[in-house]
Design a protein around this motif. Structure first.
Motif, PDB file in Angstrom:
ATOM      1  N   LEU A 436       0.804  -1.224   0.000  1.00 52.54           N
ATOM      2  CA  LEU A 436       0.000   0.000   0.000  1.00 52.54           C
ATOM      3  C   LEU A 436       0.834   1.270   0.000  1.00 52.54           C
ATOM      4  O   LEU A 436       0.413   2.285  -0.572  1.00 52.54           O
ATOM      5  N   VAL A 437       1.996   1.252   0.658  1.00 54.02           N
ATOM      6  CA  VAL A 437       2.802   2.482   0.721  1.00 54.02           C
ATOM      7  C   VAL A 437       3.216   2.950  -0.674  1.00 54.02           C
ATOM      8  O   VAL A 437       2.975   4.101  -1.046  1.00 54.02           O
ATOM      9  N   PRO A 438       3.862   2.107  -1.494  1.00 54.38           N
ATOM     10  CA  PRO A 438       4.217   2.599  -2.834  1.00 54.38           C
ATOM     11  C   PRO A 438       3.002   2.875  -3.720  1.00 54.38           C
ATOM     12  O   PRO A 438       3.018   3.803  -4.535  1.00 54.38           O
ATOM     13  N   LEU A 439       1.912   2.081  -3.550  1.00 57.73           N
ATOM     14  CA  LEU A 439       0.721   2.314  -4.365  1.00 57.73           C
ATOM     15  C   LEU A 439       0.105   3.674  -4.062  1.00 57.73           C
ATOM     16  O   LEU A 439      -0.202   4.457  -4.977  1.00 57.73           O
ATOM     17  N   ASN A 440      -0.084   3.986  -2.779  1.00 57.11           N
ATOM     18  CA  ASN A 440      -0.640   5.283  -2.407  1.00 57.11           C
ATOM     19  C   ASN A 440       0.310   6.421  -2.737  1.00 57.11           C
ATOM     20  O   ASN A 440      -0.128   7.540  -3.008  1.00 57.11           O
ATOM     21  N   ALA A 441       1.612   6.149  -2.713  1.00 56.26           N
ATOM     22  CA  ALA A 441       2.577   7.177  -3.099  1.00 56.26           C
ATOM     23  C   ALA A 441       2.422   7.527  -4.584  1.00 56.26           C
ATOM     24  O   ALA A 441       2.486   8.705  -4.973  1.00 56.26           O
ATOM     25  N   LEU A 442       2.205   6.508  -5.414  1.00 57.74           N
ATOM     26  CA  LEU A 442       1.982   6.764  -6.844  1.00 57.74           C
ATOM     27  C   LEU A 442       0.699   7.568  -7.067  1.00 57.74           C
ATOM     28  O   LEU A 442       0.654   8.493  -7.881  1.00 57.74           O
ATOM     29  N   VAL A 443      -0.373   7.194  -6.356  1.00 60.13           N
ATOM     30  CA  VAL A 443      -1.639   7.911  -6.494  1.00 60.13           C
ATOM     31  C   VAL A 443      -1.489   9.359  -6.033  1.00 60.13           C
ATOM     32  O   VAL A 443      -1.980  10.293  -6.683  1.00 60.13           O
ATOM     33  N   ALA A 444      -0.800   9.568  -4.909  1.00 52.58           N
ATOM     34  CA  ALA A 444      -0.609  10.927  -4.395  1.00 52.58           C
ATOM     35  C   ALA A 444       0.230  11.769  -5.345  1.00 52.58           C
ATOM     36  O   ALA A 444      -0.060  12.950  -5.569  1.00 52.58           O
ATOM     37  N   GLU A 445       1.273  11.165  -5.912  1.00 55.56           N
ATOM     38  CA  GLU A 445       2.115  11.917  -6.854  1.00 55.56           C
ATOM     39  C   GLU A 445       1.320  12.302  -8.096  1.00 55.56           C
ATOM     40  O   GLU A 445       1.458  13.418  -8.620  1.00 55.56           O
ATOM     41  N   SER A 446       0.468  11.373  -8.569  1.00 58.46           N
ATOM     42  CA  SER A 446      -0.381  11.693  -9.722  1.00 58.46           C
ATOM     43  C   SER A 446      -1.356  12.814  -9.387  1.00 58.46           C
ATOM     44  O   SER A 446      -1.585  13.725 -10.201  1.00 58.46           O
ATOM     45  N   ALA A 447      -1.944  12.773  -8.182  1.00 57.21           N
ATOM     46  CA  ALA A 447      -2.873  13.826  -7.773  1.00 57.21           C
ATOM     47  C   ALA A 447      -2.175  15.180  -7.704  1.00 57.21           C
ATOM     48  O   ALA A 447      -2.748  16.206  -8.098  1.00 57.21           O
ATOM     49  N   TRP A 448      -0.929  15.209  -7.211  1.00 56.70           N
ATOM     50  CA  TRP A 448      -0.209  16.489  -7.115  1.00 56.70           C
ATOM     51  C   TRP A 448       0.161  17.017  -8.495  1.00 56.70           C
ATOM     52  O   TRP A 448       0.061  18.215  -8.762  1.00 56.70           O
ATOM     53  N   ARG A 449       0.614  16.128  -9.383  1.00 59.97           N
ATOM     54  CA  ARG A 449       1.001  16.575 -10.722  1.00 59.97           C
ATOM     55  C   ARG A 449      -0.208  17.063 -11.523  1.00 59.97           C
ATOM     56  O   ARG A 449      -0.061  17.929 -12.391  1.00 59.97           O
ATOM     57  N   ASN A 450      -1.374  16.503 -11.269  1.00 60.77           N
ATOM     58  CA  ASN A 450      -2.576  16.945 -11.984  1.00 60.77           C
ATOM     59  C   ASN A 450      -3.195  18.203 -11.376  1.00 60.77           C
ATOM     60  O   ASN A 450      -4.072  18.809 -11.990  1.00 60.77           O
TER      61      ASN A 450
END
Length: 536
Positions: A436-450
């Motif tokens: 979950l840590v890397p998965l949520n990190a990817l989702v959070a990074e995508s949310a910030w970039r968008n």
């Protein structure tokens, strides 16, 4: 300019009934709504008795549906006065719904398959104040098309004030097909409807978009179809044991062969089945929903969106009520450069929004979106990001869920004898964290970039989302207020959620995790003078 037509009322302003063909529709509709409880009750009676009592019960249900349908037609009436459209319903408790003729802002036409067989249509009249509308369910197609043109002219909205002076053109139904000119009352006992109103000539109607069947390649990339397929497989999994497969020797032999193979083959077969079902369901849904799509701009600036294969829809959006658009890009659709387009307006659709374009090429969606906005740039302009503080805030907030799930997973491992849980090894919570840590990190990074915002000459632009990226362009003239909300952790970082309130769409557009100083500057630029007294 040609004067407005005479007010469509009978000499004594009598209440008028809908088409008697609805006597065939109402019983079927009521019987369908009662079908499930009647089937359950009939099944229970047939199991508990050996006679034919269940047959009489089923017949009683059918008779009740017919009686209710006939009563529904008798108690529903409508009329026009010199100022209002009125709809009266109810038997014991009477209800009269009214719509001022000069306040009518939308007239939508809808025809279900049963209505189309009987030559009927449902007219939904809205005033743009809220989502409630008057429904005249049971007009003929000719009446519906004629009434739409008349009401929009009679409302006196922008570009109205009387019928257009363009040459008359045949009226069209919800599917865009020409209709014959009505002559006299459509059925016995019905008062005449409004005199024919000249409709804009085809040359004066600008077609903005038409369905392109090359867009079908984008249908499988819609996440909604995957949800439908997953739900269907879930239902089959629940009731699969009850299916009579023991009688099908071929099916049993096939399943035994599959079960004897490697687990990888079984998983691959399941994945292929889900993908094929996904493609078939999404393609069929796309065709049924968006068949014969046409987006037309009328001479007065109003937009007409018509579509549908089985049930046809024709929706009219008053230009003055359209305050912006929203371009949605789901995760899978972004990979093939596709997008969807939704219009934001007051008093239409669900939550003030209505779909204008299905999944289609992003270039087409941005071009049509700019046509609706009457400005180039809001859907393609570069946006300003919210900075490293917003990035930190988004990453931390996404990991809170990870900690909660890992904590719940740790309880059976730490206290296996004190809790009603199935005990599992100590490394399970660590495995949950590792996934979950890397998965949520990817989702959070995508949310910030968008995440970002911008301001054009006429529109406020806000982009948000991780799995589904959404860019909303709201007309600054439609902003009626601002709200800046800060949580405890946002205050420590100097961030806040800036909300532009409006009467259109979901009544707000939110720019989350924006620096406070940037939020204040953005609000002052978008609506000069609105915040001066507050800041002073």
């Amino acid at each position: 300019m040609t004067p407005a037509p005479a007010v469509p009322v009978a000499p004594d302003e009598v209440w008028q009934r809908l088409s008697p063909r609805m006597l065939l529709v109402h019983p079927v509709r009521i019987a369908w709504s009662m079908a499930f409880p009647i089937l359950l009750a009939t099944f229970g009676i047939s199991r508990g008795t050996e006679g034919m009592g269940w047959v009489w019960f089923a017949l009683a249900g059918a008779v009740l549906a017919v009686v209710a349908g006939v009563v529904s037609w008798f108690i529903t009436r409508y009329r026009f006065t010199d100022r209002q459209l009125q709809l009266r319903t109810g038997l014991l408790s009477r209800k009269v719904t009214t719509a001022p003729l000069d306040r009518i802002r939308s007239v939508d036409i809808e025809s279900s398959p049963v209505h189309r067989v009987l030559g009927l249509a449902t007219v939904k009249v809205g005033t743009g104040v809220d989502s409630s509308r008057i429904e005249l369910d049971g007009l003929t197609r000719e009446q519906a098309a004629q009434l739409r043109t008349y009401l929009l002219v009679r409302s006196g909205g922008p570009g109205h004030g009387g019928p257009p002076t363009a040459a008359a053109a045949p009226a069209t139904d919800a599917a865009g097909a020409p209709l014959p000119e009505p002559s006299g009352p459509p059925y016995p006992g019905q008062a005449p409807l409004p005199a024919a109103v000249p409709d804009p000539a085809p040359a004066d109607r600008e077609e903005l978009a038409r369905i392109d069947w090359g867009w079908l390649r984008y249908a499988p990339f819609s996440l909604s179809s995957l949800v439908v397929v997953a739900g269907a497989f879930g239902v089959l999994a629940q009731f699969g044991d009850d299916l009579p497969v023991e009688r099908l020797d071929v099916a049993q032999d096939a399943w035994a062969w599959v079960a004897a193979q490697a687990v990888l083959v079984t998983v691959a077969a399941a994945v292929v089945t889900v993908v094929l079902a996904w493609v078939v369901v999404s393609t069929a849904s796309y065709v049924i929903t968006w068949w014969n799509l046409r987006v037309v701009r009328e001479p007065n600036g109003n937009l007409q969106v018509s579509r549908g294969l089985l049930t046809t829809h024709s929706q009219t959006l008053e230009r003055a009520k359209v305050r912006g658009v929203s371009m949605g890009e789901p995760f899978l659709l972004r990979f093939v450069r596709g997008a969807e387009l939704t219009a934001m307006a007051t008093g239409i659709g669900a939550a003030g929004t209505t779909k204008v374009l299905p999944p289609a090429p992003r270039a087409v969606v941005t071009a049509i979106g700019h046509e609706l906005l009457e400005e180039d740039g809001p859907l393609t302009m570069p946006l300003t990001g919210h900075g490293p503080r917003a990035r930190r805030r988004i990453h931390v907030s996404h990991q809170w869920g990870t900690l909660v799930v890992a904590g719940l997973a740790a309880v059976p491992a730490v206290l296996p004898d004190r809790w009603w849980f199935v005990p599992w090894p100590w490394w399970v919570p660590l495995a949950v964290l590792g996934v979950l840590v890397p998965l949520n990190a990817l989702v959070a990074e995508s949310a910030w970039r968008n995440l970002g915002h911008g301001l054009s000459d006429r529109h406020l632009v806000v982009q948000t989302g991780a799995v589904v990226r959404t860019r909303a362009a709201l007309e600054t003239a439609g902003i009626i207020g601002w709200v800046l909300h800060q949580s405890f952790f946002q205050r420590r970082l100097g961030l806040g959620d800036l909300t532009a309130t409006t009467a259109a769409g979901s009544e707000s557009v939110v720019a989350p995790n924006i620096p406070v100083e940037v939020a204040v500057a953005l609000a002052r630029r978008a609506t000069p003078g609105m915040l001066e007294d507050v800041l002073a």
